[in-house]
Each structure stands twice: as structure tokens, then as C-alpha cells.
Motif scaffolding. Structure first.
Motif, mmCIF file in Angstrom:
data_model
loop_
_atom_site.group_PDB
_atom_site.id
_atom_site.type_symbol
_atom_site.label_atom_id
_atom_site.label_comp_id
_atom_site.label_asym_id
_atom_site.label_seq_id
_atom_site.Cartn_x
_atom_site.Cartn_y
_atom_site.Cartn_z
ATOM 1 N N PHE A 9 3.765 -11.269 10.121
ATOM 2 C CA PHE A 9 2.492 -10.665 9.708
ATOM 3 C C PHE A 9 2.679 -9.800 8.473
ATOM 4 C CE2 PHE A 9 2.539 -11.223 14.301
ATOM 5 C CZ PHE A 9 1.450 -12.056 14.461
ATOM 6 N N ASP A 10 1.578 -9.549 7.824
ATOM 7 C CA ASP A 10 1.642 -8.655 6.669
ATOM 8 C C ASP A 10 1.443 -7.213 7.147
ATOM 9 O OD1 ASP A 10 1.933 -7.874 4.124
ATOM 10 O OD2 ASP A 10 -0.087 -8.389 3.478
ATOM 11 N N GLN A 11 2.003 -6.296 6.412
ATOM 12 C CA GLN A 11 1.819 -4.891 6.757
ATOM 13 C C GLN A 11 1.269 -4.155 5.558
ATOM 14 O OE1 GLN A 11 5.208 -6.132 7.097
ATOM 15 N NE2 GLN A 11 4.492 -6.987 9.016
ATOM 16 N N PRO A 12 0.505 -3.116 5.816
ATOM 17 C CA PRO A 12 0.020 -2.316 4.692
ATOM 18 C C PRO A 12 1.159 -1.572 4.034
ATOM 19 C CG PRO A 12 -0.582 -1.304 6.782
ATOM 20 C CD PRO A 12 0.028 -2.620 7.108
ATOM 21 N N PHE A 13 0.958 -1.204 2.792
ATOM 22 C CA PHE A 13 1.948 -0.466 2.024
ATOM 23 C C PHE A 13 2.319 0.823 2.767
ATOM 24 C CE2 PHE A 13 2.799 2.256 -1.849
ATOM 25 C CZ PHE A 13 4.046 1.694 -2.070
ATOM 26 N N GLY A 14 3.610 1.164 2.786
ATOM 27 C CA GLY A 14 4.042 2.385 3.452
ATOM 28 C C GLY A 14 4.734 2.120 4.763
ATOM 29 N N GLU A 15 4.526 0.932 5.319
ATOM 30 C CA GLU A 15 5.238 0.563 6.538
ATOM 31 C C GLU A 15 6.346 -0.399 6.167
ATOM 32 O OE1 GLU A 15 2.416 -1.223 9.136
ATOM 33 O OE2 GLU A 15 1.713 0.690 9.915
ATOM 34 N N CYS A 16 7.412 -0.419 6.982
ATOM 35 C CA CYS A 16 8.503 -1.356 6.749
ATOM 36 C C CYS A 16 7.979 -2.781 6.935
ATOM 37 C CB CYS A 16 9.634 -1.068 7.734
ATOM 38 S SG CYS A 16 10.972 -2.262 7.624
ATOM 39 N N VAL A 17 8.300 -3.680 5.982
ATOM 40 C CA VAL A 17 7.802 -5.054 6.063
ATOM 41 C C VAL A 17 8.466 -5.837 7.189
ATOM 42 C CG1 VAL A 17 7.041 -5.264 3.666
ATOM 43 C CG2 VAL A 17 9.412 -5.807 4.249
ATOM 44 N N LEU A 18 9.559 -5.293 7.751
ATOM 45 C CA LEU A 18 10.227 -5.989 8.849
ATOM 46 C C LEU A 18 9.855 -5.422 10.214
ATOM 47 C CD1 LEU A 18 13.786 -6.716 7.424
ATOM 48 C CD2 LEU A 18 12.137 -8.387 8.221
ATOM 49 N N CYS A 19 9.862 -4.094 10.383
ATOM 50 C CA CYS A 19 9.680 -3.532 11.730
ATOM 51 C C CYS A 19 8.441 -2.661 11.877
ATOM 52 C CB CYS A 19 10.915 -2.740 12.141
ATOM 53 S SG CYS A 19 11.058 -1.170 11.251
ATOM 54 N N ARG A 20 7.749 -2.419 10.778
ATOM 55 C CA ARG A 20 6.500 -1.631 10.791
ATOM 56 C C ARG A 20 6.684 -0.132 11.013
ATOM 57 N NH1 ARG A 20 1.013 -4.239 13.156
ATOM 58 N NH2 ARG A 20 0.379 -5.119 11.172
ATOM 59 N N GLU A 21 7.921 0.312 11.092
ATOM 60 C CA GLU A 21 8.144 1.765 11.138
ATOM 61 C C GLU A 21 7.822 2.310 9.744
ATOM 62 O OE1 GLU A 21 9.203 3.608 13.810
ATOM 63 O OE2 GLU A 21 9.059 1.767 14.985
ATOM 64 N N PRO A 22 7.526 3.622 9.651
ATOM 65 C CA PRO A 22 7.295 4.168 8.305
ATOM 66 C C PRO A 22 8.529 3.927 7.427
ATOM 67 C CG PRO A 22 6.735 5.784 9.991
ATOM 68 C CD PRO A 22 7.399 4.631 10.697
ATOM 69 N N ALA A 23 8.307 3.474 6.205
ATOM 70 C CA ALA A 23 9.423 3.139 5.310
ATOM 71 C C ALA A 23 9.706 4.299 4.385
ATOM 72 C CB ALA A 23 9.087 1.895 4.522
#
Ligand SMILES: [Zn+2]
Ligand SMILES: [Zn+2]
Length: 238
Positions: free
Chosen positions: A12-26
């Protein structure tokens, strides 16, 4: 980090600011968290001119068996990562679904990994056929080349054009790929005496890199290096 979780989110795609792999804050890079960054399959051993890692020491020539047989026209392929899980999923989402959050996540570590450009004086993107580019809406190689050119303060030189549409390279054997690509590129800007870095997203068998480099060298370029995000390893799709 749990791999199945990584795989699940990589679909899935994630909004900017989240990790593109795990969705934790990047926090580490825009779009890639500290835990996932090391999950990218880095190529760290010595590599041949073709960009393939060598499990043992390379012979004195510095070339693998395949390159000894057919020396590549380019000086060196530079890819920091293997085209392997989970990067292959990311690159697919980037290329085929135009998920630019992935580009934002991969660009900083890729730019940081670029070799010392040495004599390189311009960056040439590997062009895609206009129909493919129109369907995708963009050419990833062109975007990568532009980012690298800005980063290194070097000119972007779109010197190559696709002569004709080539079949998808994935799944074809090396010999078929070479036949498929023969005459695929044409020069559209002068490159005489230039030291060039040819930029692509993934180097699969190296056939595209060979054909495009040869076209530039035939046009008078002094040297060609190849820079890409990832290299397909021999066990995958060769
Ligand atoms: Zn993460
Ligand atoms: Zn090689």
C-alpha cells in the motif's frame, strides 16, 4: 521488525512522513524509518564492473567470468542495493503505481551512496519509450538522473532516445534481451568527449546498460559509468 508486516505494508501507499515499509513515523530519512533502513538489501562485497557482487576475490582482471567473456563497454556499474526483498516491492510500487513517497524515501540514501563522480561531467537518463512513459506518467530513470544531477551540481543531458519499443525485459533470457535491445537507442544530442554517467532505476541483466553505453561511446563519449538504485542478482530472473 517483522517481515510479514513489512510485506503487508509494502503493498500500500503511505502518506509522506510515515515509513514506506512499516508505517511507523520516519525520522532517519523522509519516508524510511531507522529500523527499516538496514532491511534494504545492500551490496557490500567487492563488485565486478557489471555491478554484480563477487562471493570470493575476483581474478586479477577484476572481472567476473561473464564479463571476461564479453567485456562491458561501460567502466563501472554502481548500485548500492540488490533488487531483492523488500526493495523490489518498493521499486515496483514506485515504477508501476507512481508512488512518489518511495522516491522521497530512497533518494537520500541513494544520493549518499553515489561514487565520487571523478571525471563524470554530465548525467544521461536511460529513456523509456514514449508510449510506456505516457502510460506510467513518468520515467523513473529521468527523475533519478535529475536528482543526482542537482545533488552533484552536474548537467542533466538527455542524450538518448528510444528508437523503437522493446518488449519487457523481465523474464527474458540474456541472449533474447540482447537481440530485443539491439539498435534500441539513438543519439539525439552530441556527446563527443564527454565523461557520462548513465542513470537507470534497476540494472537487470546489464543488456540495457550495455546497449545504451555503446550508443553513447559510438557517438564519441569518452567514458560511461552506470548508476542505478538496484542490481538484479544472478539467481533472480537471469
Ligand atoms: Zn520502517
Ligand atoms: Zn561482471
Amino acid at each position: 521488525m517483522n517481515m510479514s508486516k513489512v510485506y503487508l505494508w509494502s503493498l500500500f501507499d503511505q502518506p509522506f512522513g510515515e515509513c514506506v515499509l512499516c508505517r511507523e513515523p520516519a525520522r532517519l530519512h523522509a519516508g524510511l524509518c531507522e529500523a527499516c533502513h538496514p532491511a534494504l538489501p545492500a551490496i557490500e562485497t567487492t563488485v565486478c564492473r557489471c555491478g554484480l557482487p563477487s562471493p570470493g576475490a575476483l581474478p586479477e582482471s577484476g572481472l567476473c567470468g561473464r564479463c571476461l567473456e564479453r567485456p562491458p563497454p561501460f567502466r563501472q556499474v554502481h548500485c548500492p542495493w540488490a533488487y531483492d526483498f523488500p526493495l523490489d516491492r518498493l521499486i515496483n510500487r514506485y515504477k508501476h503505481h507512481r508512488q512518489l513517497a518511495i522516491e522521497r524515501a530512497l533518494l537520500p540514501p541513494w544520493l549518499a551512496s553515489l561514487p565520487d563522480p571523478g571525471p563524470v561531467d554530465a548525467l544521461v537518463p536511460v529513456p523509456s519509450h514514449w508510449l510506456r512513459q505516457w502510460r506510467r506518467g513518468f520515467n523513473p530513470a529521468h527523475r533519478l538522473a535529475r536528482a543526482a544531477a542537482d545533488h552533484l551540481n552536474l548537467p542533466l543531458l538527455p542524450a538518448l532516445a528510444r528508437q523503437r519499443r522493446t518488449r519487457h525485459q523481465q523474464g527474458q533470457r540474456a541472449r533474447a534481451r540482447r537481440r530485443n535491445l539491439h539498435g534500441a537507442f539513438a543519439l539525439r544530442q552530441p556527446v563527443t568527449g564527454r565523461h557520462l554517467a548513465l542513470v537507470d532505476d534497476v540494472v537487470t541483466t546489464g543488456s540495457t546498460a550495455r546497449e545504451a553505453s555503446q550508443c553513447l561511446l559510438d557517438g564519441g563519449a569518452a567514458s560511461v559509468q552506470v548508476w542505478a538504485l538496484a542490481r538484479t542478482l544472478p539467481t533472480r530472473g537471469r
